[in-house]
Design an enzyme around this catalytic site. Structure first.
Site, PDB file in Angstrom:
ATOM      1  N   SER A  13       0.779  -1.095   0.174  1.00  0.00           N
ATOM      2  CA  SER A  13      -0.048   0.043   0.110  1.00  0.00           C
ATOM      3  C   SER A  13       0.982   1.300   0.009  1.00  0.00           C
ATOM      4  CB  SER A  13      -0.967  -0.012   1.060  1.00  0.00           C
ATOM      5  OG  SER A  13       0.023  -0.001   2.331  1.00  0.00           O
ATOM      6  N   GLU A 141     -11.790   3.022  -6.926  1.00  0.00           N
ATOM      7  CA  GLU A 141     -10.566   2.763  -6.288  1.00  0.00           C
ATOM      8  C   GLU A 141     -11.085   1.652  -5.084  1.00  0.00           C
ATOM      9  OE1 GLU A 141      -8.314   5.932  -4.418  1.00  0.00           O
ATOM     10  OE2 GLU A 141      -6.932   4.716  -3.591  1.00  0.00           O
ATOM     11  N   VAL A 241       7.422  10.925  -8.629  1.00  0.00           N
ATOM     12  CA  VAL A 241       7.194  12.322  -9.074  1.00  0.00           C
ATOM     13  C   VAL A 241       7.882  13.218  -8.043  1.00  0.00           C
ATOM     14  CG1 VAL A 241       5.772  11.957 -11.155  1.00  0.00           C
ATOM     15  CG2 VAL A 241       4.845  12.102  -8.717  1.00  0.00           C
ATOM     16  N   CYS A 386     -10.830  26.298  12.029  1.00  0.00           N
ATOM     17  CA  CYS A 386     -11.840  25.506  12.974  1.00  0.00           C
ATOM     18  C   CYS A 386     -11.127  25.753  14.315  1.00  0.00           C
ATOM     19  CB  CYS A 386     -11.951  24.089  12.568  1.00  0.00           C
ATOM     20  SG  CYS A 386     -13.281  23.393  12.915  1.00  0.00           S
ATOM     21  N   MET A 389      -9.356  28.876  15.132  1.00  0.00           N
ATOM     22  CA  MET A 389     -10.003  30.036  15.098  1.00  0.00           C
ATOM     23  C   MET A 389     -10.774  30.029  16.405  1.00  0.00           C
ATOM     24  SD  MET A 389     -13.876  30.375  15.631  1.00  0.00           S
ATOM     25  CE  MET A 389     -15.193  31.397  14.752  1.00  0.00           C
ATOM     26  N   GLU A 410     -14.789  22.240  25.596  1.00  0.00           N
ATOM     27  CA  GLU A 410     -14.228  20.904  25.103  1.00  0.00           C
ATOM     28  C   GLU A 410     -12.969  20.460  26.170  1.00  0.00           C
ATOM     29  OE1 GLU A 410     -12.921  20.823  21.160  1.00  0.00           O
ATOM     30  OE2 GLU A 410     -12.211  19.114  21.229  1.00  0.00           O
ATOM     31  N   ARG A 470     -18.365  20.428  16.910  1.00  0.00           N
ATOM     32  CA  ARG A 470     -19.229  20.478  17.862  1.00  0.00           C
ATOM     33  C   ARG A 470     -19.372  21.751  18.593  1.00  0.00           C
ATOM     34  NH1 ARG A 470     -20.629  15.092  17.967  1.00  0.00           N
ATOM     35  NH2 ARG A 470     -18.841  13.879  17.885  1.00  0.00           N
ATOM     36  N   HIS A 515     -13.713  24.820   7.095  1.00  0.00           N
ATOM     37  CA  HIS A 515     -12.499  24.110   6.624  1.00  0.00           C
ATOM     38  C   HIS A 515     -12.217  24.741   5.041  1.00  0.00           C
ATOM     39  CE1 HIS A 515     -11.464  21.551   9.999  1.00  0.00           C
ATOM     40  NE2 HIS A 515     -12.530  21.418  10.193  1.00  0.00           N
ATOM     41  N   GLU A 517      -9.761  24.697   3.518  1.00  0.00           N
ATOM     42  CA  GLU A 517      -8.825  23.615   2.460  1.00  0.00           C
ATOM     43  C   GLU A 517      -9.461  22.759   1.816  1.00  0.00           C
ATOM     44  OE1 GLU A 517      -9.470  23.830   6.013  1.00  0.00           O
ATOM     45  OE2 GLU A 517      -9.253  21.628   6.894  1.00  0.00           O
TER      46      GLU A 517
HETATM   47  N1  GLN Z   1     -12.724  20.859  18.603  1.00  0.00           N
HETATM   48  C1  GLN Z   1     -13.257  21.586  17.988  1.00  0.00           C
HETATM   49  C2  GLN Z   1     -14.713  21.298  17.922  1.00  0.00           C
HETATM   50  O1  GLN Z   1     -15.308  20.339  17.853  1.00  0.00           O
HETATM   51  C3  GLN Z   1     -12.725  22.044  16.345  1.00  0.00           C
HETATM   52  C4  GLN Z   1     -12.978  20.904  15.585  1.00  0.00           C
HETATM   53  C5  GLN Z   1     -12.223  21.148  14.386  1.00  0.00           C
HETATM   54  O2  GLN Z   1     -10.986  21.784  14.300  1.00  0.00           O
HETATM   55  N2  GLN Z   1     -12.386  20.453  13.267  1.00  0.00           N
HETATM   56  O3  GLN Z   1     -15.635  22.192  17.868  1.00  0.00           O
END
Ligand code: GLN
Length: 542
Positions: A13, A141, A241, A386, A389, A410, A470, A515, A517
């Site tokens: 793999s 795949e 590559v 996320c 932030m 959290e 969350r 996100h 990205e």
């Molecule tokens: N842990 C945070 C939340 O659950 C941020 C989650 C994350 O960065 N994807 O809100």
């Protein structure tokens, strides 16, 4: 009649099956066909959301909120399409459907058996994905390597599908040819065994992609052809590559697109890989570096898995840098190291910009908050994604708004100032331990405030971005944070959810709850990543 191409792996793999699959999709697309791609993961997990990114790589979130494998991200980047949940399946997901159907009497009293009912469900899903995309070509795949126990039922699905539609199904084996350092000679034997193993599953591959450090030479191409029972033009050289984006160009150099179409009795509708080829040339020509430090915690097992844990973030940084003619130099910075030793923070000054990506749990959090503070005070461009932030909001609350002990629930459920708190509805989920697929997931709209960095970057009043979290900014603290100078640059349309925070009087300080990205594409870098890299380039000049 739509065509289906299965991609399976031989020998070992991690040799780039996903990138190969995505690249083949891209070249068929460039020849004028509609292409979609599916990933099959042979584990019991229903999705990738419950897996540790160090072990499995990044969890890629789709627009419709599925938590999938990082290969889905490759498909989106190479094909420039949004892929949805129908294109992703795991053993767990397939079995769950079969068992649910059985409970609903959908098998009409029959004995439900592993074969044929499990492969039949796999085929049903593949066809549903094809229909949904109205695809001419559907790439599938199959995860894992030929010869292991786990993916046998998926190979069985490929066999059954080919039996049903012999003219419309191809199987491509992506196999590895080792070059033992003592002899320096490329060995074909492991691939020969892989083909035999595939044969014993009732499948003869139509094409072999010979993955190796070096290009395949003619004697070995002939050898593979004779021993593996494929014509010579069906053995494709696939050397290592520098950039995976080169692969479609290399494959077309071997006329892989033409070979595939001939096997299906089809002709190209057009040929247009020009933009892509220009982009690849661009990658090679950049030399001026832009230095980005990524502060994270998934560092335990070496650089290979590290890069995989943050794959889309890395790709998004590359896309934006290349677009601006810069050579991205990314450095991993371990957040935990800042916790006991604040002097280490000085190293952040060496970078043109700092990014803190998504994350979970308390490990490394205080180190990340210190890094944010350093970037805010020293005016180093900062981009928080996320968790990046949320932690920036906490840092601001503690050190600017004077909310001592501010935190996220959290990490510290008893914090005096829960500036980040659990989202409504999530409490019960966590209490009942219903963790799988239950975060705020997928694409949601966001309204951008006037005269903000984000609004200028997007050049649009409203946007849609993908989420996976969350916790959220606690509205009870919004006024205090605003008064202290935090800019709420983006919110949900009803205004109840903070999606973007920014600082004024800073070269670039942006934190996003989503996100971005996941939406960056090689030829269409993400506007916020572009704005961030631009700010980094300005700092560099100074
Ligand atoms: N842990 C945070 C939340 O659950 C941020 C989650 C994350 O960065 N994807 O809100």
């Amino acid at each position: 009649m739509p065509k289906f191409i299965f991609v399976v792996g031989g020998v070992m793999s991690g040799v780039g099956k996903g990138a190969a699959c995505a690249s083949i999709g891209r070249i068929l697309q460039s020849r004028g066909f509609v292409v979609t791609a599916l990933k099959i993961d042979p584990y019991i997990n229903v999705d990738a959301g419950t897996m540790n990114p160090v072990e499995h790589g990044e969890v890629f979130v789709t627009v419709d909120g599925d938590e999938t494998d990082q290969d889905i991200g490759n498909y989106e980047r190479f094909l420039d399409i949004d892929i949805t949940s129908v294109n992703y399946m795991t053993t767990g997901r397939v079995y769950r459907t079969v068992i649910e159907k059985e409970r609903n009497l959908e098998y009409g009293g029959k004995t439900v058996e592993v074969v044929p009912h499990v492969p039949e469900e796999v085929i049903r899903r593949i066809k549903a994905a094809q229909r949904r995309a109205k695809a001419d070509f559907t790439m599938i795949e199959i995860g894992g390597t030929v010869g292991e126990y786990q993916n046998v039922l998926f190979l069985e699905a490929a066999r059954m599908m080919r039996l049903e539609h012999p003219k419309d199904v191809l199987v491509i084996l992506v196999s590895y040819l080792p070059i033992p350092s003592k002899t320096g000679e490329m060995k074909t034997k492991p691939t020969q065994y892989a083909v035999r193993t595939l044969n014993s599953a009732g499948i003869q591959p139509d094409l072999i992609l010979a993955r190796a450090e070096r290009p395949l030479d003619e004697p070995r191409r002939r050898k593979l052809s004779v021993f593996c029972n494929v014509s010579e033009d069906s053995v494709i050289s696939a050397p290592d590559v520098d950039s995976i984006y080169q692969i479609p160009v290399n494959f077309e150099g071997e006329d892989l697109g033409g070979t595939i179409l001939r096997k299906f009795g089809l002709r190209s509708r057009k040929r247009d890989l020009k933009d892509w080829a220009r982009f690849v040339r661009g990658i090679k020509s950049v030399s001026k570096p832009v230095r980005i430090g990524i502060v994270g915690k998934y560092f335990s097992t070496g650089s290979f898995t590290l890069a995989d844990s943050y794959l889309s973030v890395i790709e998004a940084l590359k896309h934006a840098s290349w677009k601006l003619g810069l050579k991205p130099e990314l450095t991993w910075l371990n957040a935990e190291e800042y916790e006991n030793d604040s002097r280490k923070l000085k190293e952040l000054s060496k970078y043109d910009g700092i990014l803190i990506p998504g994350g979970f749990g308390s490990r490394g959090v205080e180190g990340k908050i210190k890094a944010v503070r350093y970037c805010r005070e020293k005016k180093i461009p900062y981009f928080g994604l996320c968790y990046g932030m949320q932690l920036a909001t906490i840092e601001f609350a503690r050190h600017v708004a004077g909310l001592r002990g501010a935190n996220t629930e959290e990490v510290d459920p008893k914090t005096p100032h829960p500036v980040i708190h659990i989202m409504p509805g999530q409490e019960a989920i966590v209490r009942e331990k219903k963790y799988g697929g239950s975060m705020r997931l997928g694409e949601y709209p966001c309204i951008l405030a006037q005269s903000t960095v984000s609004r200028r970057a997007y050049a649009a009043p409203d946007i849609k971005e993908r989420h996976r979290h969350r916790y959220e900014v606690n509205n009870a603290y919004r006024e205090r944070l605003r008064e202290a100078g935090l800019v709420f640059a983006g919110t949900s349309p009803d205004g109840l959810l903070v999606e973007i925070v920014e600082l004024k009087d800073h070269p670039f300080f942006v934190g996003v709850q989503f996100h971005p990205e996941f939406r960056s594409r090689p030829l269409r870098p993400h506007p916020l990543f572009l704005a961030f890299i631009k700010a980094c380039a300005r700092r560099k000049k100074k």
